[in-house]
Enzyme design. Structure first.
Site, mmCIF file in Angstrom:
data_model
loop_
_atom_site.group_PDB
_atom_site.id
_atom_site.type_symbol
_atom_site.label_atom_id
_atom_site.label_comp_id
_atom_site.label_asym_id
_atom_site.label_seq_id
_atom_site.Cartn_x
_atom_site.Cartn_y
_atom_site.Cartn_z
ATOM 1 N N LYS A 103 0.776 -1.231 -0.001
ATOM 2 C CA LYS A 103 0.063 0.009 0.206
ATOM 3 C C LYS A 103 0.710 1.271 0.036
ATOM 4 C CE LYS A 103 -3.947 -2.121 1.757
ATOM 5 N NZ LYS A 103 -3.628 -3.493 1.916
HETATM 6 C C1 PLP Z 1 -4.282 -4.693 1.561
HETATM 7 C C2 PLP Z 1 -3.491 -5.842 1.182
HETATM 8 C C3 PLP Z 1 -4.026 -6.870 0.578
HETATM 9 C C4 PLP Z 1 -5.216 -6.788 -0.221
HETATM 10 O O1 PLP Z 1 -5.311 -5.793 -1.182
HETATM 11 P P1 PLP Z 1 -6.829 -5.364 -1.852
HETATM 12 O O2 PLP Z 1 -6.378 -4.004 -2.726
HETATM 13 O O3 PLP Z 1 -7.731 -4.960 -0.877
HETATM 14 O O4 PLP Z 1 -6.995 -6.589 -2.733
HETATM 15 C C5 PLP Z 1 -3.097 -7.994 0.387
HETATM 16 N N1 PLP Z 1 -2.010 -8.160 1.055
HETATM 17 C C6 PLP Z 1 -1.858 -7.055 2.060
HETATM 18 C C7 PLP Z 1 -0.494 -7.343 2.827
HETATM 19 C C8 PLP Z 1 -2.472 -6.130 2.164
HETATM 20 O O5 PLP Z 1 -2.157 -5.132 3.087
#
Ligand code: PLP
Length: 483
Positions: free
Chosen positions: A131
């Protein structure tokens, strides 16, 4: 399906460094309002009618992929993002450069070969999860736009873990921005909670709400729907519904796809994507629609499998959220799914709204299957449960000496089931294993996963407020802090 047109940019009417006269605009999936430019779309987050903002068109880039293959991450990010973004090119270049300078790997998002899988490491940012790629950019973009407009913003976010810390690190200490982050109390991995609550900057407010992630998300959506409140407190969104996040995430699909294609000589690649809110994989979907040669997007969920069931049966049916070894995917209502559904119903707003209303009432909606009895031939989908997750972590460690975090392991476990000869599999590694060291220990029997930045948090002081998962409680807290 989504109309894909060549933009003026693609038609070659503008020299490469010329500010495009017309960039792509954004409309709501619910049909309300008039088209917005990128800056307005990003500042708004959710559309005022409660829909999600989507691009009116996508540039076709297939004929540029060879030229893009040797670019650095920031250079490629600029090329991918430029047609979507309505700010001067030099400003965009500068925002991108600053956003990825905080990463601790020179490639930003390197792809490493582990056995038969190409692991795309998306965890080299400040909070060690994918993210950061979007939220470092979004923080810079907010600051840029607010300064330009002489405005302030109060960000409100709901997180199942990684969004919160990545959003906080994206805006901590910045002028003009406060951030309020709700997390479900006791349902976030302890270390993730510490990553949020140890940030003591004055503009950062952590709220532990008594409920699930979906409860927190409901509170957030209700406050965004309250337009007078949203206006008065200049609410901004960083959740994966914000278009800037999807856009920033498209870049690494191109980056890894082009690199692996060059290394292997394969015509197409597939991506295994651990999925919760459908944000990450949606970026892959748009990249494929823009012309990146993708054979399959392999959607992987944990036991919270609403999306895997959807792509296998056409039925999107609510279940109850259960805690798993991959907590950032403990989600049933995937907030970005509406963007996909909008294309799936051929951008027919009335049909979409009817479906969503039905879903509100019954907890289910259904789309027709195509001739091959699938929802969408671009997608394969499956579930990596706790046993598969821990087994995958154990195997990759034993065989390759490589530690997968549990989210990444869900993706790899499901990806392996769909592996095809001649089609390289790129597995998105969404978090550093040290963020989820308990799962690593459960899988291997040893405490193997560490990172100095995380170890340093153990004894750091924290700040956090506990609140009920109720709209009024959160509303009055924000009001008190801002006023
Ligand atoms: C947020 C997250 C996901 C999922 O991503 P989405 O965009 O919600 O599908 C997967 N792995 C990790 C480590 C995350 O922080």
């Amino acid at each position: 399906m989504l109309a894909v047109h060549k933009t003026a940019l693609d038609a070659g009417r503008f020299p490469p460094d010329c500010f495009p006269m017309e960039t792509i605009t954004y409309i709501s999936t619910r049909g309300g309002g008039s088209p917005l430019g990128f800056q307005d779309a990003v500042m708004t987050g959710l559309a005022p009618d409660g829909g999600l903002l989507v691009p009116t068109e996508l540039p076709l880039v297939a004929d540029r992929l060879d030229a893009w293959a040797g670019l650095s991450y920031p250079e490629l990010a600029y090329e991918v993002m430029r047609p979507f973004v309505d700010i001067p090119p030099d400003d965009l270049r500068d925002l991108i450069a600053r956003s990825y300078a905080t990463f601790d790997h020179p490639a930003v998002a390197p792809t490493v070969t582990v056995g038969d899988v190409h692991v795309l490491e998306l965890f080299h940012g400040p909070t060690l999860a994918f993210k950061d790629i979007a939220l470092q950019f979004l923080g810079n973009f907010f600051e840029y736009t607010l300064a330009q407009r002489g405005q302030r913003m109060n960000i409100l976010a709901a997180t199942s873990g990684d969004t919160g810390s990545a959003a906080i690190y994206g805006v901590r200490g910045r002028d003009r921005i406060n951030i309020f982050v709700m997390h479900p109390q006791g349902r976030v991995a302890p270390l993730q909670e510490k990553q949020m609550t140890t940030v003591l900057d004055d503009n950062v407010f952590n709220l532990a709400v008594d409920g699930t992630f979906d409860d927190a998300q409901r509170v957030m959506k209700a406050l965004f729907r309250d337009l007078p409140f949203k206006e008065k407190y200049a609410l901004g969104a960083v959740n994966s519904v914000n278009w800037a996040r999807v856009l920033a995430q498209m870049v690494y699909y191109f980056y890894a796809g082009l690199q692996v294609r060059r290394e292997t000589g394969a015509a197409q690649v597939s991506f295994a994507v651990p999925t919760g809110n459908f944000g990450d994989i949606l970026a892959g979907y748009y990249a494929a629609r823009m012309g990146l040669p993708v054979k399959q997007l392999i959607l992987a969920t944990n036991e919270n499998d609403i999306l895997a069931r959807f792509f296998n049966t056409g039925e999107y049916q609510l279940g109850t959220v259960v805690p798993t070894a991959s907590p950032s995917m403990d989600i049933q209502v995937a907030s970005n799914f509406e963007r996909y559904l909008f294309d799936k119903v051929e951008r027919d707003v009335d049909r979409l709204v009817t479906m969503l209303e039905g879903f509100e009432q019954t907890g289910a909606l259904r789309v027709p299957l195509t001739s091959g009895s699938v929802v969408d031939p671009l997608f394969a989908a499956g579930v990596g449960d706790r046993v598969a997750t821990l087994d995958t972590i154990r195997r990759y460690h034993a065989t390759h000496g490589y530690l997968l975090d549990p989210h990444t392991a869900v993706g790899v476990a499901v990806g392996e089931r769909f592996m095809e000869d001649g089609v390289p599999l790129i597995a998105l590694a969404t978090a550093h294993p040290a963020k989820f060291s308990q799962a690593i220990e459960d899988a291997t029997g040893r405490d193997l996963a560490h990172h100095p930045r995380l170890d340093a948090l153990k004894d750091a002081p924290t700040r956090c407020v506990a609140l009920p998962a109720e709209v009024e409680a959160v509303r009055s807290y924000i009001t008190e802090q801002v006023d």
